[in-house]
Design a protein around this motif. Structure first.
Motif, PDB file in Angstrom:
ATOM      1  N   LEU A   1      -2.402  -5.878  -6.816  1.00 23.27           N
ATOM      2  CA  LEU A   1      -3.270  -5.782  -5.515  1.00 23.27           C
ATOM      3  C   LEU A   1      -3.260  -7.190  -4.764  1.00 23.27           C
ATOM      4  CD1 LEU A   1      -5.984  -2.932  -6.316  1.00 23.27           C
ATOM      5  CD2 LEU A   1      -3.974  -2.799  -4.923  1.00 23.27           C
TER       6      LEU A   1
ATOM      7  N   ILE B   1      -6.533  -2.600   0.772  1.00 26.52           N
ATOM      8  CA  ILE B   1      -6.318  -3.350  -0.647  1.00 26.52           C
ATOM      9  C   ILE B   1      -7.609  -3.848  -1.116  1.00 26.52           C
ATOM     10  CG2 ILE B   1      -5.005  -5.488  -1.664  1.00 26.52           C
ATOM     11  CD1 ILE B   1      -3.060  -4.950   0.558  1.00 26.52           C
TER      12      ILE B   1
ATOM     13  N   ASP C   1      -9.257  -1.024  -2.719  1.00 27.20           N
ATOM     14  CA  ASP C   1      -8.879  -0.637  -3.831  1.00 27.20           C
ATOM     15  C   ASP C   1      -8.986  -1.618  -4.944  1.00 27.20           C
ATOM     16  OD1 ASP C   1      -7.397   1.537  -2.978  1.00 27.20           O
ATOM     17  OD2 ASP C   1      -5.532   0.489  -2.617  1.00 27.20           O
TER      18      ASP C   1
END
Length: 292
Positions: free
Chosen positions: A168, A273, A276
């Protein structure tokens, strides 16, 4: 770290069962339920537990049962005298308060611990203490073996989660670089529009303000720190010594960088992102509570 172990034992007079359990905790909390009539047992057990444990809520229970009575019963006169003296004081205080206590029965007095004992009770206690302390390392070894098995599984889980964070972070770097180009073009366009539609505007001052905005939106430092945290976390996982508290602190740093990334995102893809990342980091924090 969670763990469990049980162990049975016996000698010619007693049989017993050890039960040792631990659950997650930030510090070390040891609770014992062992017979208080075995002098020195609780302190000796605590010393041994502190040698092998550094984190967790630990509970140890020892249940002991005596086999069929062996030898004739003997009256412990010293203990009987202490019981009678305490009983007399209790009756005196109660009378002063105007309270009448029921008459004590001989069977009640004889049932007080230590008043009646077998001729071999003193020797049995010392021998029992020695046998229990000799057996305790076996219990601790079983306990540690289970924790090590869980630790190996936990190492795999945390390593996989670190890989997710690394992936990520790499994705965020690509998006941030793309956003940097787009942001520079927008700033250039906006600056040109302002200069064309405003008279007497200090072009240097406007350029400075736009530069400040660009710096505030830059996430390069956050991404660099995330990569450094990933490397540090992997180094901790390779160590054999207790690292739970260090990893717990490191997770706070991970979360701080992810929060800053989200606040600076200004782009849907980068925000996604960042969210996440926060999700994976939160999962890691839960798992790290299991690490000693």
């Amino acid at each position: 770290m969670t763990g469990f172990a049980t162990l049975n034992g016996e000698n010619g007079v007693f049989n017993w069962t050890w039960d040792l359990r631990s659950v997650n905790a930030k510090g070390l909390d040891i609770r014992q339920r062992v017979p208080d009539w075995i002098e020195g047992l609780e302190a000796a057990v605590r010393v041994e537990l502190n040698k092998v444990l550094s984190r967790g809520s630990v509970s140890l229970a020892l249940k002991i049962q005596k086999k069929e009575e062996q030898g004739a019963l003997a009256l412990n006169r010293t203990q009987l005298s202490n019981v009678l003296q305490a009983l007399h004081e209790a009756e005196t205080v109660a009378a002063e308060q105007g309270v009448n206590l029921a008459a004590s029965r001989s069977v009640d007095i004889l049932n007080v611990r230590g008043v009646l004992e077998t001729a071999s009770d003193g020797g049995d206690q010392k021998a029992l203490l020695a046998v229990l302390l000799k057996q305790l390392p076996v219990l601790l070894n079983r306990f540690q073996e289970m924790r090590q098995t869980e630790g190996k599984a936990l190492h795999t889980v945390l390593s996989e989660q670190l890989t997710q964070v690394e992936t990520l972070t790499a994705d965020a770097t690509v998006v941030a670089e793309r956003r940097q180009v787009e942001t520079a073009q927008k700033l250039h366009t906006n600056l040109k529009r302002v200069m064309e539609n405003a008279d007497g505007v200090d072009s240097e001052r406007v350029a400075q303000e736009l530069a400040i905005i660009a710096v505030k939106a830059d996430v390069t430092e956050e991404l660099d720190r995330l990569r450094a945290h990933i490397e540090a976390a992997r180094d901790f996982l390779k160590k054999g010594s207790p690292v739970g508290r260090k990893l717990d602190f490191l997770m706070q740093e991970f979360n701080r960088e992810a929060n800053t990334l989200c606040s600076k995102a200004q782009l849907i893809d980068l925000t996604r992102i960042g969210l996440d990342l926060k999700s994976v980091i939160d999962q890691m924090r839960e798992q790290i509570q299991n690490v000693e």
